[in-house]
Design a protein around this motif. Structure first.
Motif, PDB file in Angstrom:
ATOM      1  N   ILE A 312      39.158  -1.477 -26.698  1.00  0.00           N
ATOM      2  CA  ILE A 312      39.901  -0.653 -25.574  1.00  0.00           C
ATOM      3  C   ILE A 312      38.308   0.872 -26.283  1.00  0.00           C
ATOM      4  O   ILE A 312      37.737   1.365 -26.927  1.00  0.00           O
ATOM      5  N   GLU A 313      38.682   1.258 -25.333  1.00  0.00           N
ATOM      6  CA  GLU A 313      36.975   2.981 -25.026  1.00  0.00           C
ATOM      7  C   GLU A 313      38.303   3.866 -24.699  1.00  0.00           C
ATOM      8  O   GLU A 313      38.717   3.962 -23.437  1.00  0.00           O
ATOM      9  N   ALA A 314      38.731   4.532 -26.071  1.00  0.00           N
ATOM     10  CA  ALA A 314      39.482   5.790 -25.217  1.00  0.00           C
ATOM     11  C   ALA A 314      38.443   6.787 -24.923  1.00  0.00           C
ATOM     12  O   ALA A 314      38.059   7.299 -25.897  1.00  0.00           O
ATOM     13  N   GLY A 316      39.864   9.902 -23.288  1.00  0.00           N
ATOM     14  CA  GLY A 316      40.535  11.210 -22.795  1.00  0.00           C
ATOM     15  C   GLY A 316      41.245  11.338 -22.144  1.00  0.00           C
ATOM     16  O   GLY A 316      42.538  10.561 -21.234  1.00  0.00           O
ATOM     17  N   ASP A 318      40.350   9.607 -19.667  1.00  0.00           N
ATOM     18  CA  ASP A 318      40.373   7.660 -18.813  1.00  0.00           C
ATOM     19  C   ASP A 318      40.021   7.033 -19.730  1.00  0.00           C
ATOM     20  O   ASP A 318      39.451   6.820 -21.041  1.00  0.00           O
ATOM     21  N   THR A 319      40.700   5.798 -20.198  1.00  0.00           N
ATOM     22  CA  THR A 319      40.814   4.494 -20.660  1.00  0.00           C
ATOM     23  C   THR A 319      39.935   3.461 -20.434  1.00  0.00           C
ATOM     24  O   THR A 319      40.768   2.669 -18.614  1.00  0.00           O
ATOM     25  N   VAL A 321      39.614  -0.711 -20.006  1.00  0.00           N
ATOM     26  CA  VAL A 321      40.129  -1.595 -21.280  1.00  0.00           C
ATOM     27  C   VAL A 321      38.794  -3.077 -20.776  1.00  0.00           C
ATOM     28  O   VAL A 321      38.840  -3.208 -19.556  1.00  0.00           O
ATOM     29  N   LYS A 333      39.173   0.086 -15.450  1.00  0.00           N
ATOM     30  CA  LYS A 333      39.169   1.783 -15.646  1.00  0.00           C
ATOM     31  C   LYS A 333      40.906   2.143 -15.454  1.00  0.00           C
ATOM     32  O   LYS A 333      41.388   2.086 -14.057  1.00  0.00           O
ATOM     33  N   HIS A 337      45.451   8.473 -21.495  1.00  0.00           N
ATOM     34  CA  HIS A 337      45.825   7.191 -22.549  1.00  0.00           C
ATOM     35  C   HIS A 337      46.437   5.911 -23.154  1.00  0.00           C
ATOM     36  O   HIS A 337      47.657   6.193 -22.397  1.00  0.00           O
ATOM     37  N   ILE A 338      45.440   5.044 -22.881  1.00  0.00           N
ATOM     38  CA  ILE A 338      46.529   3.479 -22.169  1.00  0.00           C
ATOM     39  C   ILE A 338      46.256   3.122 -23.587  1.00  0.00           C
ATOM     40  O   ILE A 338      45.447   2.232 -24.211  1.00  0.00           O
ATOM     41  N   PRO A 339      47.306   3.165 -24.600  1.00  0.00           N
ATOM     42  CA  PRO A 339      47.276   2.180 -25.919  1.00  0.00           C
ATOM     43  C   PRO A 339      47.511   0.672 -25.817  1.00  0.00           C
ATOM     44  O   PRO A 339      49.218   0.488 -26.354  1.00  0.00           O
TER      45      PRO A 339
END
Length: 367
Positions: A312-314, A316, A318-319, A321, A333, A337-339
């Protein structure tokens, strides 16, 4: 201001062809961006337009005038370079006034033109300073002011923002674009930065290995790339490209490692001759989503595949995946913020109206 026409220009250095039979029309008052990686021939093309290089073959026209063999001084062009190229021993006023003094303009007209250019670039208060007393952005403004003060027919810019920091580059992109729109001067801008190209150009001309690959408005080149190179060079993150086969089995499918996508009926006519053949399947990260987490708004035709969260690239806003689909890693994309936990199985929805298929051998776009 003039229309610039390049008619099958080729430039060789010994046995090396830097530019290969390039034909391009730049409209009067247009902001055209020459985009491509280092060594693609874009700066050589700009230097031929400027008269700093002579084409080995082909012709260059400004309007109806053949300028192929004219020296730079007779073309009424101005250039802004990657380096600021301001004279350190001259004050800002004299730097801007220099090309006017060379052309022996009357002193009162020089003062008026320098004042006009300085006001446009918002550097009136800097006219009495030396370049050493300026920031990088201010020096580049001086270089641009010096270029426009002679009111050229054609303004040529060779990666003028490369030496600026990221924040200043964003500000100067907007400044230069607004200035060009106001002056309506025919502008040819060279860059390897696809963000600059997308945000500044009326049209983008993508080059690679000396050849012109595609010309069009930024949105057209982005959404409808005509080749694999254009598709992957423009866009951040870049387009996902995976191997696939066009399969007929009670419907038309794109089948690859870990996925099988049923295509709409209207794809059949385009892909008929590729049934049973290997192709390259492409989809941009923003044209996919993770089911149940985010949605593809206003999308009417989708396909669903399965994957596993790999990274995961967070960012801010965008996230990104990174998902493992078979042996492929694809990027999705998502807004905000999608954890998502690494290792989780996810269902991935694909916008079928924004997929791309490329011929495996020629790398030309089929869809």
């Amino acid at each position: 201001m003039v229309e610039v026409k390049l008619d099958r220009i080729t430039k060789r250095f010994g046995n090396f062809e830097a530019v290969k039979e390039l034909t391009l029309d730049i409209k009067d008052g247009e902001f055209l961006v020459l985009l491509g990686p280092s060594g693609c021939g874009k700066t050589t093309t700009l230097r031929m337009i400027a008269g700093l290089e002579t084409p080995t073959e082909g012709r260059i026209y400004f309007g109806d005038r053949d300028v192929t063999y004219l020296p730079p001084k007779d073309r009424n062009i101005s250039m802004v370079f990657q380096s600021y190229a301001v004279w350190p021993h001259m004050k800002v006023y004299d730097n801007i006034a220099f090309p006017l003094k060379v052309k022996k303009y009357p002193e009162n007209e020089i003062k008026e033109r320098v004042k006009w250019a300085a006001e446009l670039l918002q550097i009136e208060e800097l006219l009495d300073r030396y370049p050493a007393q300026l920031s990088g952005g201010q020096r580049q403004r001086v270089a641009v002011a010096r270029a426009i003060v002679v009111e050229p027919d054609v303004l040529l810019m060779d990666e003028p923002l490369s030496n600026l920091d990221a924040k200043l580059r964003v500000a100067m992109r907007a400044e230069i674009k607004k200035l060009q729109t106001k002056l309506k001067v025919t502008t040819i801008y060279v860059t390897h930065d696809q963000v600059e190209a997308m945000t500044m150009g009326d049209r983008i001309a993508v080059m690679n290995q000396g050849r012109l690959l595609q010309v069009g408005p930024p949105t057209e080149v982005y959404l409808k790339p005509n080749s694999l190179f254009v598709a992957t060079f423009i866009g951040a993150p870049e387009m996902n490209i995976v191997d696939a086969t066009v399969v007929e089995n009670d419907g038309l499918f794109l089948e690859g490692d870990g996925f099988k996508i049923l295509l709409p009926d209207d794809f059949r006519e385009i892909l008929e001759s590729y049934i049973g053949k290997d192709v390259l399947f492409g989809v941009r990260p923003e044209h996919m989503t993770v089911k149940g987490v985010s949605t593809l708004e206003h999308v009417t035709r989708t396909a669903e595949i399965e994957g596993i969260v790999d990274f995961i690239e967070a960012l801010g806003t965008d996230t990104i995946v990174h998902a493992k689909v078979g042996g492929n890693i694809i990027k999705i994309k998502l807004p905000g913020h999608i954890p998502l936990p690494v290792g989780e199985k996810i269902k991935i929805e694909i916008d079928l109206d924004n997929i791309h298929v490329f011929d495996r051998d020629t790398e030309k776009a089929i869809i």
